[in-house]
Design a protein around this motif. Structure first.
Motif, PDB file in Angstrom:
ATOM      1  N   SER A 254      -3.730  -5.609   0.845  1.00 54.02           N
ATOM      2  CA  SER A 254      -3.072  -6.825   0.382  1.00 54.02           C
ATOM      3  C   SER A 254      -3.059  -7.821   1.535  1.00 54.02           C
ATOM      4  CB  SER A 254      -1.647  -6.513  -0.086  1.00 54.02           C
ATOM      5  OG  SER A 254      -0.834  -6.187   1.021  1.00 54.02           O
ATOM      6  N   ASN A 255      -2.388  -8.932   1.342  1.00 52.19           N
ATOM      7  CA  ASN A 255      -2.288  -9.920   2.420  1.00 52.19           C
ATOM      8  C   ASN A 255      -1.577  -9.351   3.640  1.00 52.19           C
ATOM      9  OD1 ASN A 255      -3.430 -11.646   0.612  1.00 52.19           O
ATOM     10  ND2 ASN A 255      -1.615 -12.894   0.290  1.00 52.19           N
ATOM     11  N   ASP A 256      -0.612  -8.461   3.410  1.00 55.03           N
ATOM     12  CA  ASP A 256       0.243  -7.982   4.495  1.00 55.03           C
ATOM     13  C   ASP A 256      -0.030  -6.559   4.960  1.00 55.03           C
ATOM     14  OD1 ASP A 256       1.753 -10.408   4.391  1.00 55.03           O
ATOM     15  OD2 ASP A 256       2.785  -9.626   2.632  1.00 55.03           O
ATOM     16  N   THR A 257      -0.617  -5.731   4.095  1.00 52.94           N
ATOM     17  CA  THR A 257      -0.745  -4.313   4.441  1.00 52.94           C
ATOM     18  C   THR A 257      -2.091  -3.753   4.015  1.00 52.94           C
ATOM     19  OG1 THR A 257       0.171  -3.568   2.335  1.00 52.94           O
ATOM     20  CG2 THR A 257       1.734  -3.894   4.144  1.00 52.94           C
ATOM     21  N   SER A 258      -2.416  -2.648   4.641  1.00 52.50           N
ATOM     22  CA  SER A 258      -3.547  -1.816   4.231  1.00 52.50           C
ATOM     23  C   SER A 258      -3.016  -0.399   4.159  1.00 52.50           C
ATOM     24  CB  SER A 258      -4.681  -1.884   5.250  1.00 52.50           C
ATOM     25  OG  SER A 258      -5.190  -3.179   5.358  1.00 52.50           O
TER      26      SER A 258
ATOM     27  N   GLU B  58      -0.312 -12.999  -5.341  1.00 51.88           N
ATOM     28  CA  GLU B  58      -0.942 -12.263  -4.253  1.00 51.88           C
ATOM     29  C   GLU B  58      -2.170 -11.528  -4.768  1.00 51.88           C
ATOM     30  OE1 GLU B  58       0.377  -8.280  -2.142  1.00 51.88           O
ATOM     31  OE2 GLU B  58       1.548  -9.985  -1.389  1.00 51.88           O
ATOM     32  N   PHE B  59      -3.255 -11.634  -4.023  1.00 51.78           N
ATOM     33  CA  PHE B  59      -4.468 -10.900  -4.384  1.00 51.78           C
ATOM     34  C   PHE B  59      -4.507  -9.591  -3.614  1.00 51.78           C
ATOM     35  CE2 PHE B  59      -5.486 -15.227  -5.519  1.00 51.78           C
ATOM     36  CZ  PHE B  59      -6.058 -15.052  -6.764  1.00 51.78           C
ATOM     37  N   ASN B  60      -4.882  -8.537  -4.306  1.00 49.14           N
ATOM     38  CA  ASN B  60      -5.014  -7.210  -3.717  1.00 49.14           C
ATOM     39  C   ASN B  60      -6.422  -6.702  -3.974  1.00 49.14           C
ATOM     40  OD1 ASN B  60      -2.097  -5.540  -3.167  1.00 49.14           O
ATOM     41  ND2 ASN B  60      -2.010  -7.562  -4.067  1.00 49.14           N
ATOM     42  N   GLN B  61      -6.864  -5.832  -3.091  1.00 50.18           N
ATOM     43  CA  GLN B  61      -8.197  -5.259  -3.219  1.00 50.18           C
ATOM     44  C   GLN B  61      -8.079  -3.735  -3.159  1.00 50.18           C
ATOM     45  OE1 GLN B  61     -10.719  -6.099   0.127  1.00 50.18           O
ATOM     46  NE2 GLN B  61     -12.562  -5.469  -0.932  1.00 50.18           N
TER      47      GLN B  61
ATOM     48  N   ASN C  94      -7.512  -2.917   7.992  1.00 46.09           N
ATOM     49  CA  ASN C  94      -8.722  -3.415   7.354  1.00 46.09           C
ATOM     50  C   ASN C  94      -9.979  -3.168   8.197  1.00 46.09           C
ATOM     51  OD1 ASN C  94     -10.327  -4.675   5.492  1.00 46.09           O
ATOM     52  ND2 ASN C  94      -9.320  -6.657   5.633  1.00 46.09           N
ATOM     53  N   ASN C  95      -9.925  -3.504   9.464  1.00 43.48           N
ATOM     54  CA  ASN C  95     -11.086  -3.361  10.341  1.00 43.48           C
ATOM     55  C   ASN C  95     -11.534  -1.898  10.456  1.00 43.48           C
ATOM     56  OD1 ASN C  95     -13.046  -4.593  11.939  1.00 43.48           O
ATOM     57  ND2 ASN C  95     -11.886  -4.171  13.813  1.00 43.48           N
ATOM     58  N   ASN C  96     -10.582  -0.985  10.623  1.00 44.79           N
ATOM     59  CA  ASN C  96     -10.914   0.446  10.731  1.00 44.79           C
ATOM     60  C   ASN C  96     -11.492   0.993   9.432  1.00 44.79           C
ATOM     61  OD1 ASN C  96     -10.001   0.484  13.355  1.00 44.79           O
ATOM     62  ND2 ASN C  96      -8.052   1.443  12.867  1.00 44.79           N
ATOM     63  N   ILE C  97     -10.985   0.512   8.310  1.00 44.87           N
ATOM     64  CA  ILE C  97     -11.509   0.959   7.012  1.00 44.87           C
ATOM     65  C   ILE C  97     -12.987   0.596   6.906  1.00 44.87           C
ATOM     66  CG2 ILE C  97     -11.393   0.601   4.507  1.00 44.87           C
ATOM     67  CD1 ILE C  97      -8.323   0.076   4.944  1.00 44.87           C
ATOM     68  N   HIS C  98     -13.316  -0.639   7.229  1.00 45.21           N
ATOM     69  CA  HIS C  98     -14.709  -1.077   7.125  1.00 45.21           C
ATOM     70  C   HIS C  98     -15.609  -0.370   8.140  1.00 45.21           C
ATOM     71  CE1 HIS C  98     -12.790  -4.160   4.670  1.00 45.21           C
ATOM     72  NE2 HIS C  98     -13.929  -4.130   4.016  1.00 45.21           N
ATOM     73  N   LYS C  99     -15.117  -0.138   9.363  1.00 42.02           N
ATOM     74  CA  LYS C  99     -15.897   0.619  10.357  1.00 42.02           C
ATOM     75  C   LYS C  99     -16.208   2.017   9.823  1.00 42.02           C
ATOM     76  CE  LYS C  99     -14.216  -1.401  14.665  1.00 42.02           C
ATOM     77  NZ  LYS C  99     -13.410  -1.139  15.866  1.00 42.02           N
ATOM     78  N   TRP C 100     -15.200   2.665   9.245  1.00 41.75           N
ATOM     79  CA  TRP C 100     -15.387   4.012   8.705  1.00 41.75           C
ATOM     80  C   TRP C 100     -16.404   4.004   7.569  1.00 41.75           C
ATOM     81  CZ3 TRP C 100     -13.934   5.964   3.801  1.00 41.75           C
ATOM     82  CH2 TRP C 100     -14.051   7.341   3.667  1.00 41.75           C
TER      83      TRP C 100
END
Length: 138
Positions: A38-42, A89-92, A110-116
């Motif tokens: 979300s905007n605030d959390t992963s 709020e948009f969520n993914q 977010n960054n670690n998720i995409h790296k993984w």
């Protein structure tokens, strides 16, 4: 191309405190991780891990069998309540389905998720992104 899956039941719009439920159907055997951004959390919503008491956790290395549909959340006591601090709020949701069980062990940002995700060879994974909106109730 046969290493695919289907997700059904996710709406485009939710109101705050509405429950997120859906069905996951794999076309081959594999392992699943689901992230909610979300905007605030992963966060990782599947497999859910409750360190203090394993009986409240999802099976961490569950093999999903081809063509066997599974309703989420798997743990029936759990609910995916959607909450928004904003009016809109948009969520993914990021579904990562892999041929081998590849644990996600980093901090859930977010960054670690995409790296993984991108550390997994493309022929070993399939990814689906589903975006939905949460509207705050008046």
């Amino acid at each position: 191309l046969s290493f695919e899956f289907k997700v059904e039941g996710i709406k485009d719009y939710y109101e705050t405190n509405e429950k997120l439920t859906f069905t996951f159907t794999p076309y081959q055997d594999g392992y699943l991780k689901i992230f909610l951004i979300s905007n605030d959390t992963s966060q990782i919503i599947y497999p859910y891990k409750y360190p203090e008491n394993k009986k409240f956790s999802d099976i961490q290395d569950k093999l999903f069998k081809k063509y066997k549909s599974v309703e989420f959340p798997i743990l029936k006591w759990m609910n995916y309540s959607l909450i928004s601090k904003r009016d809109k709020e948009f969520n993914q949701l990021i579904f990562v389905f892999t041929k081998k069980n590849i644990p996600f062990t980093s901090k859930v940002i977010n960054n670690n998720i995409h790296k993984w995700i991108y550390s997994i060879p493309p022929n070993q994974r399939v990814i689906k992104n589903i975006i939905f909106e949460i509207n705050k109730k008046d």
